[in-house]
Enzyme design. Structure first.
Site, PDB file in Angstrom:
ATOM      1  N   GLY B 464      -3.835   0.023 -14.363  1.00 45.95           N
ATOM      2  CA  GLY B 464      -2.736  -0.728 -13.779  1.00 45.95           C
ATOM      3  C   GLY B 464      -2.867  -0.753 -12.273  1.00 45.95           C
ATOM      4  O   GLY B 464      -2.110  -1.419 -11.583  1.00 45.95           O
ATOM      5  N   ILE B 583      -5.909  -1.995   3.795  1.00 45.72           N
ATOM      6  CA  ILE B 583      -5.355  -2.361   2.495  1.00 45.72           C
ATOM      7  C   ILE B 583      -6.300  -3.367   1.855  1.00 45.72           C
ATOM      8  O   ILE B 583      -6.474  -4.480   2.361  1.00 45.72           O
ATOM      9  CB  ILE B 583      -3.947  -2.955   2.654  1.00 45.72           C
ATOM     10  CG1 ILE B 583      -3.040  -1.987   3.425  1.00 45.72           C
ATOM     11  CG2 ILE B 583      -3.362  -3.309   1.292  1.00 45.72           C
ATOM     12  CD1 ILE B 583      -2.909  -0.605   2.811  1.00 45.72           C
ATOM     13  N   PRO B 586      -3.485  -6.679  -0.437  1.00 43.88           N
ATOM     14  CA  PRO B 586      -2.058  -6.470  -0.164  1.00 43.88           C
ATOM     15  C   PRO B 586      -1.151  -6.810  -1.341  1.00 43.88           C
ATOM     16  O   PRO B 586      -0.102  -6.194  -1.498  1.00 43.88           O
ATOM     17  CB  PRO B 586      -1.791  -7.399   1.032  1.00 43.88           C
ATOM     18  CG  PRO B 586      -3.127  -7.560   1.687  1.00 43.88           C
ATOM     19  CD  PRO B 586      -4.126  -7.518   0.573  1.00 43.88           C
ATOM     20  N   LYS B 587      -1.543  -7.767  -2.179  1.00 40.45           N
ATOM     21  CA  LYS B 587      -0.678  -8.131  -3.314  1.00 40.45           C
ATOM     22  C   LYS B 587      -0.613  -6.988  -4.305  1.00 40.45           C
ATOM     23  O   LYS B 587       0.469  -6.568  -4.728  1.00 40.45           O
ATOM     24  CB  LYS B 587      -1.201  -9.410  -3.982  1.00 40.45           C
ATOM     25  CG  LYS B 587      -0.328  -9.876  -5.152  1.00 40.45           C
ATOM     26  CD  LYS B 587      -0.949 -11.040  -5.907  1.00 40.45           C
ATOM     27  CE  LYS B 587      -0.469 -12.358  -5.374  1.00 40.45           C
ATOM     28  NZ  LYS B 587      -0.690 -13.479  -6.328  1.00 40.45           N
ATOM     29  N   GLY B 656      -5.943   6.135  -0.365  1.00 39.33           N
ATOM     30  CA  GLY B 656      -5.341   5.917  -1.679  1.00 39.33           C
ATOM     31  C   GLY B 656      -3.850   5.667  -1.572  1.00 39.33           C
ATOM     32  O   GLY B 656      -3.166   6.320  -0.782  1.00 39.33           O
ATOM     33  N   GLY B 658      -1.890   4.919  -4.635  1.00 41.58           N
ATOM     34  CA  GLY B 658      -1.280   4.883  -5.966  1.00 41.58           C
ATOM     35  C   GLY B 658      -0.113   5.827  -6.132  1.00 41.58           C
ATOM     36  O   GLY B 658       0.721   5.645  -7.004  1.00 41.58           O
ATOM     37  N   GLU B 659      -0.074   6.857  -5.302  1.00 48.36           N
ATOM     38  CA  GLU B 659       0.938   7.896  -5.515  1.00 48.36           C
ATOM     39  C   GLU B 659       1.926   8.050  -4.367  1.00 48.36           C
ATOM     40  O   GLU B 659       3.021   8.584  -4.556  1.00 48.36           O
ATOM     41  CB  GLU B 659       0.238   9.235  -5.777  1.00 48.36           C
ATOM     42  CG  GLU B 659      -0.458   9.241  -7.136  1.00 48.36           C
ATOM     43  CD  GLU B 659      -1.461  10.368  -7.283  1.00 48.36           C
ATOM     44  OE1 GLU B 659      -1.104  11.386  -7.913  1.00 48.36           O
ATOM     45  OE2 GLU B 659      -2.590  10.245  -6.778  1.00 48.36           O
TER      46      GLU B 659
END
Lengths: 328, 693, 171
Positions: B464, B583, B586-587, B656, B658-659
């Site tokens: 994802g 980045i 960006p989307k 990163g 994601g978190e």
């Protein structure tokens, strides 16, 4: 899921007769509660008698100004019906506050009334539960009970009834039409569900093979001034911590008549008769509303984790009644 | 370090390349490949938390038509390596937690397997179990390290002297509950054992890691094991190898030649595929008259399983966040009769920063300072954890830009001072951080396919996170090609080895491997390769790792509305500003952030796994009882990035993301709720019951 | 028991165990995976299909109880290889991440727009007795709350649905 025989009955009499012969059989309508329970082994019928297309899917006007709701009317259709929305908005709101759009499209009027508690111990066949297996004990009494009852419980069962629709119907004095092996009868909705007492395995007063065919909503002059308020732990798609169905008639600043029923607090929708009695003839305002709520809640018996329901119910009753006076 | 130049694809807001398959439901998740006459596995879980199986009566199950076999510890194939007790499935009769697999049915249909499992009768010698985390336990111990290999306790300066003499002091305890990952796709394995080869269609965050682990425990040569995972329906840390995968492999071995399908039910997701430990965190802060921290301590108590130690690094972010003249952090564990905890989105940082950023808010108020100003005042020059300079740190810029976008200026700090109708209104802020983790060892292979097209292979995964798209963009720039000309292949151990998707390290680690392979390719073949030209390279350790502390930072702002009668909380708006280097897309990056911040909202207001200590398992083990936000709970997001050039982290200059979204956002919400209500809730989740007056 | 279903435009006849849900009939018997199993208990919406035009959770519908029904999944929404407007909007707005809840979200959104077009109110509709309902963002959020998304793509799901609603049949 235990294997079962699927029976497509041709008509109501046939369905009732079939189920009368099958002590471990169940009627199937939308299936949103029954199939759920069968998957976890809480209910294990030998036979399912499909009644979804047998009872009426229509909402008819009654000569006295009320409505007759066929048992097969889906929750969505009932909530969206323009007569319900204008004459009994509390019922429409109660339905819309329940479940999800997808579930409301399958769930039926009859099935919604008969849905069973969501107590986590009832649902878990590895934990003791008197409702599921009489005599094994009530795990919720001293366990995870933040969602459980503050009224009408017994030491055998502290579960609550999860239906929103039933709370609104209770406030509206709905009458449930039933056909069974012994013929037809009419059951006031307040007498359909039971308190657990020492037989928590019996949710309702229905006899085996009695089929709900319709629900009558009597006319109520002031039912268009009614509202359902549901408090949940998330904004949608969750069961009630506490809910209130109320209708209010005010004349010259005085409460002429009122209906109040509570959800999330007992084994059945809780008609708040003490609060109603304390309100008729009183000034329509914050003070009376709060006093009436407190009169009702004086008998509440909280468990270790659900005492918050007492002030919460008090606040919601008061606020809902205030909203119905049109106060800001 | 050399970096990618001539960027055209990196930084573009491309739509996901896997979009068409996902929106039509045709992207095959593990269960959804075509299999010939599969068998279905349904496990029998223990209903005691500790003891031994004394007898298994599977006769009623075996008698059902369509049941092929019932596996138990008496007849299951043997594992070669039983050193990992979490993965030691059906080998012996001992039961270490409630919900442990004690048998498994294999049948021709799903319905038969499930029903047969309910007919298996297991008898136990049960012994008393211990599943309660409490701060007063006498058996709390210090692990050798906390994840990932960090010191358990740290000390700078003399906290015990500095704290009592501080002008302003705070001493509070914050708790977070047990939480379960609950990705939408349940853990799933389809295993086929044929002629000594094992193929797993697996919902996994690391195909090669899963392959190595399975080979190890089964005693197979690693090249006899293949793991396939082109699409994974969420992981959030839970989709490493647990007992379920091993069970599927054993079943496949038992019935060699038939594919075995095993998808966990939602209920089963609560008893053996990992979870976040509950935490009890005592934070003490001392400051001087000007709001400079002179003493900081963060003492954590949390649980682990007796069968496998997992030490959540809850106090670790406190070692980095702020300047303080003295600091102490400690971790203590209770080993319980429970399943093993595991990595859950922002391990350590998520629960630890809830506590720290709530405490910072309380301390700002005590010091009479604006919460944004208080944090800026305590900005460190060097990293407290390592003593190194930061490769880049723009927390202050995030706080200032976030405050500007959110409309923080002129905020009235008085709690419970604003009401709109029945809603009490408040605002809150919190800092965010997440380390840059770059794992060495990923390998990318690049082959020129002719006509300007490149085949890029690396066994990365997309859970994802946008891997399908982001790695294509990196490869395009590294090869000076167009994204449309990159044919990326991921999610299969037939591709070169890649590290797991975890620790927000995926793009960093895999992107570096692709960059290296592209560099080798271009060095070797220049601008005019021939069809079939191929190069392969591995991502090495970051040579700069010992020179700099590498973290991403951010700031979260939340607006809270609380119903004065009921305590219901709504968060109509959140602002997040992050400094996370380059980045890539960006989307998709914005989606990662709003997803992370939604997790923070979920942590603050909804999630709690309720264990009944009498039985030893989670009672609210489904989506009706375990709440994650519904659409109506989530409002609007304003997300912005601080331009940050960091040539030290990796060739892309990316960190990163994601978190980091979940870190701090739960505290921003808790702080906003305090501002709205005057009620400080230090025990998550903030439910209506806790806000009733 | 023998039943027939029209699934994504194709007539299919299969013999099913009475216990088989429509979800499992689609996935195990008909090779259609666009309806997904997230919870199997009507608590997440990943299995949402259009059943005779209405959005429902296929995991709680017994196949034998819906003999002759017409089913549309997200796979069937894309006609002749062309993505449905809702699907295009989801891609444009990045209204998904892992994608597992996505087909259910999309089918649910299509069903939801029909309901809104028919004038059905929702829990957030201020006055249920009023005739019209405007599809505000809060209405979209509430009406879509039967579809959980653990990746947290909700904000983009709302944008995607809003654009599809404005560009499409519903005003």
């Amino acid at each position: 899921m235990k294997p079962f025989r699927f029976d497509r009955a041709g008509d109501i009499s046939g369905a009732v007769a079939t189920l009368a012969r099958e002590p471990d059989g169940e009627f199937l309508a939308g299936g949103t509660n029954l199939v759920d329970l069968m998957k976890v082994g809480v209910m294990e019928p030998d036979v399912l008698v499909d009644v979804r297309r047998l009872t009426s899917a229509e909402i008819e006007d009654l000569p006295d100004g009320g409505l007759r709701i066929g048992a097969a009317v889906t929750n969505s259709e009932l909530a969206a019906d323009r007569r319900v929305r204008s004459r009994y908005p509390v019922l429409s709101q109660a339905l819309l506050a329940g479940a999800s759009g997808q579930l409301r499209n399958l769930a039926t009027t009859g099935g919604n009334l008969l849905q069973r508690t969501r107590c986590v111990y009832f649902y878990d066949t590895t934990t003791p539960c008197n409702k599921r297996e009489p005599g094994t004990g009530c795990s919720a009494l001293e366990g995870c009970n933040k969602d459980h009852a503050i009224f009408g419980a017994s030491r055998h069962c502290v579960a609550t009834h999860p239906s929103d629709m039933a709370v609104a119907m209770t406030a509206l004095d709905a009458v449930v039409l039933v056909r069974g092996p012994g013929g037809e009868r009419r059951i006031p909705v307040a007498e359909l569900h039971r308190l657990p007492g020492d037989e928590p395995q019996r949710d309702t007063t229905l006899e085996h093979a009695e089929l709900i065919t319709a629900v009558d909503l009597p006319p109520l002059g002031f039912s268009s001034n009614s509202r359902y308020r549901k408090v949940r732990e998330r904004a949608s798609y969750a069961f009630a911590l506490v809910s209130v169905a109320a209708a209010l008639q005010v004349r010259d600043g005085t409460v002429h008549d009122v209906r109040i029923a509570l959800g999330g607090v007992a084994h059945m929708p809780w008609r708040a008769r003490k609060a109603e009695d304390a309100l008729r003839g009183r000034p329509a305002g914050q003070e009376s509303f709060r006093a009436a709520a407190e009169a009702e809640l004086a008998d509440a018996v909280p468990l270790r984790e659900n005492s918050y329901k007492v002030p919460l119910a008090g606040n919601v009753i008061t606020r809902t009644l205030l909203d119905l006076t049109g106060a800001p | 370090m050399t970096t990618i130049t001539g960027r055209r694809a990196i930084g573009a807001s491309l739509s996901r390349r896997d979009g068409p398959q996902k929106v039509t439901g045709t992207a095959p998740y593990a269960y959804e490949h075509r299999f010939d006459r599969p068998l279905y596995l349904f496990p029998v879980e223990s209903d005691v938390a500790r003891g031994r199986v004394t007898r298994i009566d599977a006769s009623a199950a075996e008698d059902l038509p369509g049941v092929v076999t019932v596996l138990t510890h008496e007849n299951a194939p043997r594992l070669a390596d039983t050193s990992d007790r979490e993965l030691t499935v059906l080998q012996a009769g001992d039961v270490a937690f409630r919900g442990q697999y004690v048998a498994a049915v294999l049948a021709e249909t799903l319905e038969t397997a499930r029903y047969a499992a309910s007919l298996v009768r297991v008898s136990y010698d049960e012994v008393p179990h211990d599943v309660e985390l409490r701060p007063d336990r006498s058996d709390l111990y210090a692990p050798e390290h906390v994840n990932p290999g960090l010191p358990t306790d740290t000390q700078e300066g003399d906290f015990d002297r500095a704290f009592p003499s501080a002008a302003v002091k705070l001493d509070e305890t914050y708790t977070t509950p047990m939480e379960h990952h609950n990705p939408m796709e349940p853990h799933t394995t389809v295993a086929l054992w044929e002629a000594g080869d094992l193929t797993l269609y697996e919902s996994t965050q690391g195909p090669h890691s899963a392959k190595q682990t399975l080979a190890q425990v089964l005693g197979l040569d690693a090249d006899r094991v293949r793991v396939i995972a082109p699409y994974v329906g969420g992981g959030f840390g839970s989709k490493t190898v647990h007992a379920n995968t091993v069970l599927a492999a054993l079943a496949a071995e038992a019935v060699q030649g038939s594919p075995v399908k095993f998808a966990l039910t939602r209920q089963q997701m609560f008893s053996g595929v990992g979870y976040r430990t509950p935490t009890i965190q005592r934070i003490r802060l001392g400051a001087d008259q000007d709001g400079h921290l002179t003493a900081t301590s963060h003492d954590v108590i949390e649980q682990t399983a007796k069968i496998k130690e997992f030490a959540e690094n809850t106090a670790v972010p406190t070692r980095t966040m702020y300047a303080t003249r003295s600091r102490r952090t400690t971790h203590r564990l209770a080993a319980l009769d429970v399943p093993a905890p595991s990595w859950m989105r922002a391990p350590g940082d998520a629960p630890g920063m809830f506590a720290l950023e709530s405490a910072m808010d309380e301390m700002a108020i005590k010091c009479g300072l604006d919460p944004v100003e208080f944090r800026i005042r305590n900005e460190p020059a060097l990293d407290g954890e390592t003593g190194l300079p930061y490769s880049s740190r723009n927390l202050v810029a995030c706080l200032l830009e976030g405050a500007r976008r959110f409309g923080w200026a002129g905020r009235d700090p008085r709690p419970r001072a604003r009401q709109e109708g029945r809603w009490l209104v408040g605002t809150g802020v919190a800092s965010s951080t997440f380390p840059v983790i770059r794992l060495p060892g990923s390998v990318a292979r690049i082959r020129y396919a002719g006509y300007g097209r490149y085949l890029v292979e690396i066994a990365a995964v997309d859970i994802g996170t946008g891997t399908w798209t982001a790695l294509s963009q990196i490869a395009a720039d590294a090869l000076a090609a167009d994204v449309e000309d990159i044919d990326l292949r991921i999610g299969d151990t037939a591709q070169p080895e890649a590290t797991v998707e975890g620790g927000s390290s995926g793009i960093t680690s895999w992107g570096t491997a692709i960059f290296e392979a592209a560099r080798v390719f271009r060095d070797r073949y220049g601008d005019s390769p021939s069809e079939g030209d191929q190069a392969e390279a591995a991502a090495a350790d970051n040579p700069e790792a010992g020179n700099y502390a590498m973290h991403a930072f951010g700031a979260c702002f939340a607006r809270a509305r609380v119903d004065a009668d009921t305590g219901e909380v709504r968060i109509p708006h959140m602002t997040g500003v992050f400094a996370a280097g380059k980045i890539i897309n960006p989307k998709t990056a914005r989606s990662q952030i709003i997803g992370g911040m939604t997790w923070g909202l979920s942590m603050a207001l909804h999630e709690e796994s309720l264990v009944d200590a009498r039985f030893g398992h989670v009672m609210n083990h489904d989506f009706a009882g375990y709440h994650v936000p519904a659409n109506a709970d989530v409002g609007q997001f304003d997300i912005a990035w601080i331009d940050e050039e960091d040539p030290h982290v990796n060739p892309m200059g990316s960190k990163g993301i994601g978190e980091i979204g979940i870190v701090g956002s739960s505290a921003a919400i808790a702080n906003a709720v305090f501002h709205a209500t005057g009620i400080r809730v230090r025990d998550l989740p903030i439910t209506p019951a806790k806000l009733l007056r | 028991m023998d039943i027939s279903l029209k699934a994504d435009g194709r007539e299919r006849r299969i013999a099913v165990d009475p216990r088989t849900t429509l979800l499992d009939a689609l996935r195990e018997r008909l090779g259609i995976y666009a309806a997904k199993k997230g919870c199997d208990h009507g608590q997440c919406g990943a299995c949402t299909i259009l059943l005779d035009g209405k959005r429902v959770n296929s995991c709680l519908a017994l196949a034998v109880a819906h003999d002759g029904a017409e089913i549309i999944t997200a796979e069937g929404l894309a006609a002749d290889g062309e993505l449905h407007a809702m699907q295009r909007s989801f891609i444009e707005h990045d209204a998904f991440q892992c994608g597992y809840c996505t087909p259910g979200q999309i089918v649910s959104a299509v069903g939801m727009l029909s309901e809104a077009e028919a004038g059905w109110p929702s829990h957030v509709t201020r006055d249920v007795s009023a005739g019209e309902t405007r599809l505000t963002d809060d209405e979209i959020r509430e009406r879509m709350s039967g579809n959980l998304c653990r990746c947290g793509a909700y904000a983009n799901i709302v944008s995607a649905i809003r654009e599809a609603a404005e560009g499409g049949r519903f005003r």
